[in-house]
Structure formats: structure tokens, C-alpha cells
Design a protein around this motif. Structure first.
Motif, PDB file in Angstrom:
ATOM      1  N   THR A   1       0.874  -1.178   0.000  1.00 59.39           N
ATOM      2  CA  THR A   1       0.000   0.000   0.000  1.00 59.39           C
ATOM      3  C   THR A   1       0.906   1.221   0.000  1.00 59.39           C
ATOM      4  N   ASP A   2       0.690   2.104  -0.962  1.00 60.72           N
ATOM      5  CA  ASP A   2       1.553   3.272  -1.099  1.00 60.72           C
ATOM      6  C   ASP A   2       0.686   4.439  -1.570  1.00 60.72           C
ATOM      7  N   ASN A   3       0.280   5.290  -0.619  1.00 60.09           N
ATOM      8  CA  ASN A   3      -0.538   6.440  -0.982  1.00 60.09           C
ATOM      9  C   ASN A   3      -0.019   7.688  -0.273  1.00 60.09           C
ATOM     10  N   VAL A   4      -0.821   8.713  -0.198  1.00 61.95           N
ATOM     11  CA  VAL A   4      -0.333  10.002   0.304  1.00 61.95           C
ATOM     12  C   VAL A   4      -0.173  10.033   1.811  1.00 61.95           C
ATOM     13  N   ARG A   5      -0.599   8.998   2.520  1.00 65.91           N
ATOM     14  CA  ARG A   5      -0.455   9.029   3.974  1.00 65.91           C
ATOM     15  C   ARG A   5      -0.012   7.704   4.581  1.00 65.91           C
ATOM     16  N   GLU A   6       0.178   6.652   3.773  1.00 64.31           N
ATOM     17  CA  GLU A   6       0.508   5.350   4.356  1.00 64.31           C
ATOM     18  C   GLU A   6       1.408   4.531   3.445  1.00 64.31           C
ATOM     19  N   LEU A   7       2.385   3.875   4.084  1.00 68.22           N
ATOM     20  CA  LEU A   7       3.172   2.823   3.459  1.00 68.22           C
ATOM     21  C   LEU A   7       2.917   1.544   4.246  1.00 68.22           C
ATOM     22  N   LYS A   8       2.488   0.498   3.539  1.00 67.31           N
ATOM     23  CA  LYS A   8       2.154  -0.770   4.202  1.00 67.31           C
ATOM     24  C   LYS A   8       2.936  -1.901   3.553  1.00 67.31           C
ATOM     25  N   PHE A   9       3.440  -2.819   4.399  1.00 67.12           N
ATOM     26  CA  PHE A   9       4.293  -3.902   3.923  1.00 67.12           C
ATOM     27  C   PHE A   9       3.699  -5.227   4.405  1.00 67.12           C
ATOM     28  N   ASP A  10       2.972  -5.904   3.517  1.00 69.06           N
ATOM     29  CA  ASP A  10       2.291  -7.139   3.909  1.00 69.06           C
ATOM     30  C   ASP A  10       3.280  -8.229   4.292  1.00 69.06           C
ATOM     31  N   SER A  11       4.438  -8.262   3.669  1.00 61.64           N
ATOM     32  CA  SER A  11       5.412  -9.306   3.976  1.00 61.64           C
ATOM     33  C   SER A  11       5.937  -9.194   5.404  1.00 61.64           C
ATOM     34  N   LEU A  12       5.913  -7.968   5.932  1.00 55.23           N
ATOM     35  CA  LEU A  12       6.372  -7.732   7.306  1.00 55.23           C
ATOM     36  C   LEU A  12       5.206  -7.563   8.280  1.00 55.23           C
ATOM     37  N   GLU A  13       3.987  -7.484   7.715  1.00 52.47           N
ATOM     38  CA  GLU A  13       2.796  -7.174   8.522  1.00 52.47           C
ATOM     39  C   GLU A  13       3.005  -5.863   9.293  1.00 52.47           C
ATOM     40  N   SER A  14       3.677  -4.918   8.643  1.00 49.73           N
ATOM     41  CA  SER A  14       4.015  -3.636   9.261  1.00 49.73           C
ATOM     42  C   SER A  14       3.481  -2.502   8.410  1.00 49.73           C
ATOM     43  N   SER A  15       3.429  -1.295   9.012  1.00 49.39           N
ATOM     44  CA  SER A  15       2.949  -0.120   8.279  1.00 49.39           C
ATOM     45  C   SER A  15       3.471   1.148   8.930  1.00 49.39           C
ATOM     46  N   PHE A  16       3.454   2.235   8.139  1.00 48.59           N
ATOM     47  CA  PHE A  16       3.846   3.556   8.622  1.00 48.59           C
ATOM     48  C   PHE A  16       2.812   4.548   8.100  1.00 48.59           C
ATOM     49  N   ARG A  17       2.034   5.167   9.002  1.00 51.33           N
ATOM     50  CA  ARG A  17       0.979   6.093   8.611  1.00 51.33           C
ATOM     51  C   ARG A  17       1.256   7.482   9.191  1.00 51.33           C
ATOM     52  N   VAL A  18       0.820   8.516   8.470  1.00 50.01           N
ATOM     53  CA  VAL A  18       0.889   9.894   8.949  1.00 50.01           C
ATOM     54  C   VAL A  18      -0.509  10.492   8.867  1.00 50.01           C
ATOM     55  N   LEU A  19      -1.013  10.958  10.009  1.00 50.18           N
ATOM     56  CA  LEU A  19      -2.370  11.496  10.096  1.00 50.18           C
ATOM     57  C   LEU A  19      -2.326  12.907  10.675  1.00 50.18           C
ATOM     58  N   THR A  20      -3.489  13.525  10.756  1.00 54.04           N
ATOM     59  CA  THR A  20      -3.600  14.840  11.388  1.00 54.04           C
ATOM     60  C   THR A  20      -4.460  14.739  12.641  1.00 54.04           C
ATOM     61  N   ALA A  21      -4.173  15.604  13.608  1.00 54.00           N
ATOM     62  CA  ALA A  21      -5.012  15.695  14.802  1.00 54.00           C
ATOM     63  C   ALA A  21      -6.358  16.277  14.403  1.00 54.00           C
ATOM     64  N   GLY A  22      -7.421  15.841  15.044  1.00 46.58           N
ATOM     65  CA  GLY A  22      -8.752  16.299  14.684  1.00 46.58           C
ATOM     66  C   GLY A  22      -8.972  17.761  15.007  1.00 46.58           C
ATOM     67  N   GLN A  23      -9.739  18.438  14.172  1.00 56.34           N
ATOM     68  CA  GLN A  23     -10.076  19.843  14.402  1.00 56.34           C
ATOM     69  C   GLN A  23     -11.421  19.997  15.105  1.00 56.34           C
ATOM     70  N   SER A  24     -11.999  18.879  15.537  1.00 53.22           N
ATOM     71  CA  SER A  24     -13.193  18.913  16.378  1.00 53.22           C
ATOM     72  C   SER A  24     -13.035  17.839  17.440  1.00 53.22           C
ATOM     73  N   GLU A  25     -13.766  17.978  18.531  1.00 52.26           N
ATOM     74  CA  GLU A  25     -13.650  17.009  19.615  1.00 52.26           C
ATOM     75  C   GLU A  25     -14.045  15.616  19.155  1.00 52.26           C
ATOM     76  N   GLU A  26     -15.099  15.532  18.363  1.00 53.10           N
ATOM     77  CA  GLU A  26     -15.579  14.232  17.900  1.00 53.10           C
ATOM     78  C   GLU A  26     -14.550  13.537  17.028  1.00 53.10           C
ATOM     79  N   VAL A  27     -13.956  14.285  16.082  1.00 50.21           N
ATOM     80  CA  VAL A  27     -12.951  13.699  15.188  1.00 50.21           C
ATOM     81  C   VAL A  27     -11.702  13.304  15.973  1.00 50.21           C
ATOM     82  N   ALA A  28     -11.289  14.138  16.917  1.00 46.91           N
ATOM     83  CA  ALA A  28     -10.105  13.832  17.715  1.00 46.91           C
ATOM     84  C   ALA A  28     -10.272  12.519  18.468  1.00 46.91           C
ATOM     85  N   LYS A  29     -11.436  12.297  19.052  1.00 41.07           N
ATOM     86  CA  LYS A  29     -11.677  11.063  19.795  1.00 41.07           C
ATOM     87  C   LYS A  29     -11.664   9.844  18.888  1.00 41.07           C
ATOM     88  N   LYS A  30     -12.121   9.998  17.652  1.00 36.51           N
ATOM     89  CA  LYS A  30     -12.171   8.868  16.724  1.00 36.51           C
ATOM     90  C   LYS A  30     -10.781   8.435  16.261  1.00 36.51           C
TER      91      LYS A  30
END
Length: 507
Positions: free
Chosen positions: A105-134
Motif C-alpha cells: 500500500t503506497d498512498n499520500v499518507r501510508e506505506l504498508k508492507f504485507d510481507s512484514l505485517e508492518s505499516s507507517f501512517r501519517v495522520l492529522t489531529a482532529g479539528q473537532s472534539e468528535e474527530v479527535a476522539k475517533k
């Protein structure tokens, strides 16, 4: 071993040479890697290279420990995209072929490696309380990196959820930020610093630890530190050390190149609001781990205006006083009441009190204080305050401030005035009262006597809508298990407003 592999595997972009070069950790990065704990929280200066070293360290686990899930959270979308593209992906794409895994998996926010069962994701903190909790629901995170945590809109809401995604054993959390007022990052950093046997390792690196923060001298150029620079900096260099101290100037502890850098930054930084260029420098390039918090976060009151200069004392015969009171219901589950008294002849604060007691006891306290400190009583007109004002009227207490409220009278064209006891702290009156107080403190018209008053005033800031609000109190409230709503700051604003009133009051 980790230091060796970081230097062997990873590259970074050199902005001066405009090419990729091996990641050779600088003094600060090396210190972090050599003593890394599972849970880290770091106060830093601008562009200190922490994200780069945290990402490289996380990649080692992704490449060598199957099942490693890494998440990095930035405070803004633009920052998240920049980190993913210029740090996470940059380091991955330049890995040696013999160790570089294939990304499934290779997109604008995640690299995923099925052979290693590993991943590296970059996200943003939520700009609302509801989104932040999710952000913290339904997944496992082995390594969590929270960068610029002090700028998250809902930091505690996010952290309280996402921390449960990190395994208690083997899980790693890295929090870093520049100062942004006395918010959640400030509280967590301070607690980790002060608490014995804390799970967190708290770190602070002043700006001179970063080898980038220097300006080389021109041929023949000579610098000498001024007495003011020595007084401002030397004690902090002595406290935190200078890894380049062998070339330091006597008296200040900085090298000539570091001193030139400091002068250049202060000269070219723009003042912000009531903050001078030096204040802004201290926030972005901290020299100690306290002052940067006091100057950041758009404070209403400057730290230098909030010094204790007098002691509580009895009244001086013949002097008039103003007694400000922020009332409360007396319920221990709510906020406490606060009283501040200012000697109107000298401008000295002479008394402070905060605590929980019934409204009738608060009224009795005000009556007794007025006997000890003759003058006007300025009570905030709110739900418990109305009860106190009724009692004061029933007891025929004189010199109670009356505010001139505008009201429309029936069958009368235009606006009339109606005097009502108490000060209505509202969106209209609050800016006037607190601006008056801020100007008086800035020009030395008021001298503070109380530590709790200082701590409350530090908590008042401008929010994103440019409104004044109380955004958190200082350490003594937390240590006592109490919650402050800025009652002593309000009491001070009321007391200073009372100087206008005489015995009747004006609005």
C-alpha cells in the motif's frame, strides 16, 4: 547499535548542498538515540530535527520487527503531508535494496508492507472534539509519534483515546512540541519533569544545542557579549550545558557564532501583539523550560508584568480600597470563589483569598474585609453573586458598586440608564475590565502580592476568535487537586475597576 544502523541506512536532504546525504545525527539527535526511553516527551525549538530522528528510529523497528505499526500525527494537514513526503517517504525510498521491503500500500499518507505485517501512517489531529476522539479507536499502534502536540486543537481528547491503542509493554510514544502557552503539552511536560518515577522521560534542549543555530563570523569580525546578554543567557547555559562550550565567550557561555545567531534572530523577528521580538525569540528558540510557556499562546498579560513586588499587609489608616469578589455557589464540585483587594492610594494588592464556602459565608467575609480594608465592594453579578448582593443590601452594607446598565423604558424613546448592584462580567464588559487591568500592570500602576493571583493571570489568553478566556491555571492548583476558573484574575479585574466607583459606581 541503533545509532550505527541509522547512520548506515538513512539519508536526509541537505538544503545548503541540495542533495541527499547520510543521516549523521547531530549532538541533540545523538543524545536522544543513546538514551531513548519507551515514552518520551520533549520541549524543543523550531526545526530541531526531532521528527527526522524519531522517524528513522521507528523505521528500524518496522524493518526488523514484524508486525510493527507506526503512526505519526501532525497538528495540521499541510504539515502532515510535508512530513510524509519529505521525511517518511524520503527515508524509505533511499533505503539500500537489500533491506528495502516492497510496499503493498503506497498512498499520500501510508506505506504498508504485507510481507512484514508492518505499516507507517501519517495522520492529522482532529479539528473537532468528535474527530479527535475517533483517531484512537479500534487499532494497535506500536510506535506513536505526536509532533507539535502543543498545537493540537483537542490534545487531551485525542490522547486519552489513542494512548489505549499503544501496548503497555513494548509500545513506544514520542511527544514533542514548541511552547504554545500553558496547555496540555505544558502540563504533561511539567508533570514528567517534576514527578518521581514517572513513566515519561522529559527532555529539553535549548536552541544552542542544535548545530544549525549559528552564524559564522566574517574575517576579522570580533564579538563580545554585553552585560545584558550575560545576565539573560549565562545562567541557562550553566544549567543545560553547551556541547560546543570549548569555544564559548567568557561570561555568556555561547560561542561567537551562536551569539551572532541570537542577535540576528532577535533583530529580524517581528513583535507579536504585546510580545517584543526578544519575547518571540524565547518562544521559538527557548533558553529555559519555563519562560517560553509564559510568553507563548497569545497571553493577555506579559510574564514580566506579573512579578510579585509586595507582600500582603494590613490597611494603612486613611487609605481607600477596592475589594473585588468572584462569587461561587460554594459547592466543592464547582469552581471556588476569589477575593482580591487593591489599595487605591498605592496601587498595591494587599490581600488574596480563594476557597469554597457557602454564599452567606462569602457575604460575611466581604463585610469583615470591608471593616479591615475600608472602601468599595465590587461583586461579580452572576447566579451566586446575586445572592450575595441581596444579603449585602439586606444588611444595609454601604459602598457596594452599582453598574450603569442600559435598558429600554416603556413608552420612552431612546436608551436610559439603570443602576444595579454588582458588575456584569459579559462579552461586552469583560474586554474593558481586563484591558484596564492589563494596562495598569504593564505601566506599573498595580503591584501584585499573591502567587495564586499571578498564576491565575498567566492563564488568561486570547483564543482564535480574539476573545479573552481562561485557558488553564498553574502548578499549585494541579498539585492541590483543585480546578481554577480564573477567579482571582476576575477578582483583580473587578477590584481595579472599582477605582472608578466612589460609593455609587459608574459603568
Amino acid at each position: 547499535d541503533r545509532l550505527y544502523w541509522i547512520e548506515s541506512l538513512f539519508e536526509v536532504f541537505d538544503p545548503e548542498r541540495r542533495i541527499a546525504v547520510p543521516l549523521v545525527p547531530n549532538t541533540m539527535q545523538r543524545d536522544i538515540i543513546m538514551s531513548m526511553a519507551d515514552w518520551e516527551i520533549t520541549l524543543k525549538s523550531r526545526r530541531a530535527g526531532l521528527t527526522t530522528i524519531y522517524v528513522a528510529d521507528a523505521w528500524l523497528d518496522v524493518l526488523t520487527i514484524p508486525g510493527t505499526k507506526v503512526e505519526l500525527i501532525a497538528h495540521a494537514q499541510e504539515t502532515a503531508e510535508e512530513i510524509f513526503d519529505q521525511v517518511v517517504r524520503f527515508q524509505y525510498e533511499r533505503l539500500p535494496k537489500w533491506i528495502k521491503p516492497k510496499a503493498t500500500t503506497d498512498n499520500v499518507r501510508e506505506l504498508k508492507f504485507d510481507s512484514l505485517e508492518s505499516s507507517f501512517r501519517v495522520l492529522t489531529a482532529g479539528q473537532s472534539e468528535e474527530v479527535a476522539k475517533k483517531k484512537g479507536q479500534g487499532r494497535v499502534i506500536n510506535i506513536l509519534i505526536l509532533t507539535e502536540f502543543g498545537f493540537y486543537a483537542y490534545a487531551e481528547e485525542l490522547f486519552s483515546k489513542i494512548v489505549n491503542c499503544v501496548p503497555p509493554r513494548g509500545g513506544k510514544i514520542r511527544i514533542d512540541s514548541t511552547a504554545n502557552g500553558q496547555n496540555s503539552f505544558y502540563e504533561r511536560f511539567k508533570e514528567a519533569r517534576e514527578r518521581e518515577n514517572s513513566r515519561w522521560r522529559a527532555r529539553f534542549y535549548p536552541w544552542w544545542w542544535d548545530p544549525q543555530n549559528r552564524m559564522e563570523l566574517e574575517p576579522g569580525e570580533v564579538l563580545e557579549a554585553t552585560d545584558q546578554e550575560c545576565n539573560q543567557v549565562s545562567v541557562h547555559v550553566e544549567t543545560y550545558g553547551n556541547p560546543f562550550g570549548e569555544a564559548a565567550l567568557p561570561g555568556v557561555g555561547l560561542t561567537p557564532a551562536q551569539l551572532k545567531y541570537r542577535r540576528d534572530k532577535i533583530e529580524n523577528l517581528q513583535p507579536k501583539g504585546t510580545l517584543t521580538a526578544r519575547d518571540v525569540f524565547i518562544v521559538e528558540y527557548p533558553e529555559d523550560e519555563q519562560t517560553c510557556f509564559l510568553h507563548s499562546g497569545r497571553p493577555l498579560f506579559l510574564a514580566r508584568d506579573l512579578e510579585i513586588k509586595v507582600q500582603p499587609r494590613p490597611a494603612i489608616p486613611g487609605h481607600q480600597h477596592s475589594i473585588g469578589h468572584d462569587a461561587s455557589t460554594g459547592d466543592a464540585s464547582g469552581h471556588p470563589a476569589g477575593v482580591a483587594i487593591i489599595d487605591l492610594e498605592t496601587g498595591d494588592q494587599v490581600y488574596e483569598w480563594r476557597g469554597w464556602e457557602p454564599t452567606d459565608s462569602q457575604a460575611e467575609r466581604l463585610v469583615e474585609l470591608q471593616k479591615l480594608y475600608p472602601g468599595v465592594l465590587v461583586v461579580e453579578r452572576n447566579y451566586p453573586g446575586d445572592t450575595i448582593l441581596v444579603l449585602l443590601r439586606r444588611w444595609s452594607i454601604a459602598n457596594v458598586y452599582k453598574h450603569r446598565d442600559k435598558e429600554m423604558r416603556e413608552n420612552v424613546t431612546g436608551k436610559a440608564w439603570n443602576r444595579k448592584p454588582g458588575f456584569p462580567m459579559s462579552d461586552l464588559t469583560k474586554p474593558r475590565a481586563f484591558t484596564d487591568l492589563e494596562l495598569a500592570l504593564h505601566h506599573g500602576q498595580i503591584r501584585i502580592c499573591g502567587k495564586k493571583t499571578v498564576d491565575d493571570l498567566k492563564g488568561f489568553r486570547y483564543n482564535d476568535s480574539d476573545r479573552i478566556e481562561f485557558q488553564g491555571s498553574a502548578a499549585h492548583y494541579r498539585d492541590a487537586g483543585e480546578i481554577s476558573h480564573g477567579e482571582l484574575g476576575i477578582a483583580m479585574a473587578l477590584a481595579w475597576w472599582g477605582r472608578k466607583s466612589g460609593s455609587v459606581g459608574v459603568g
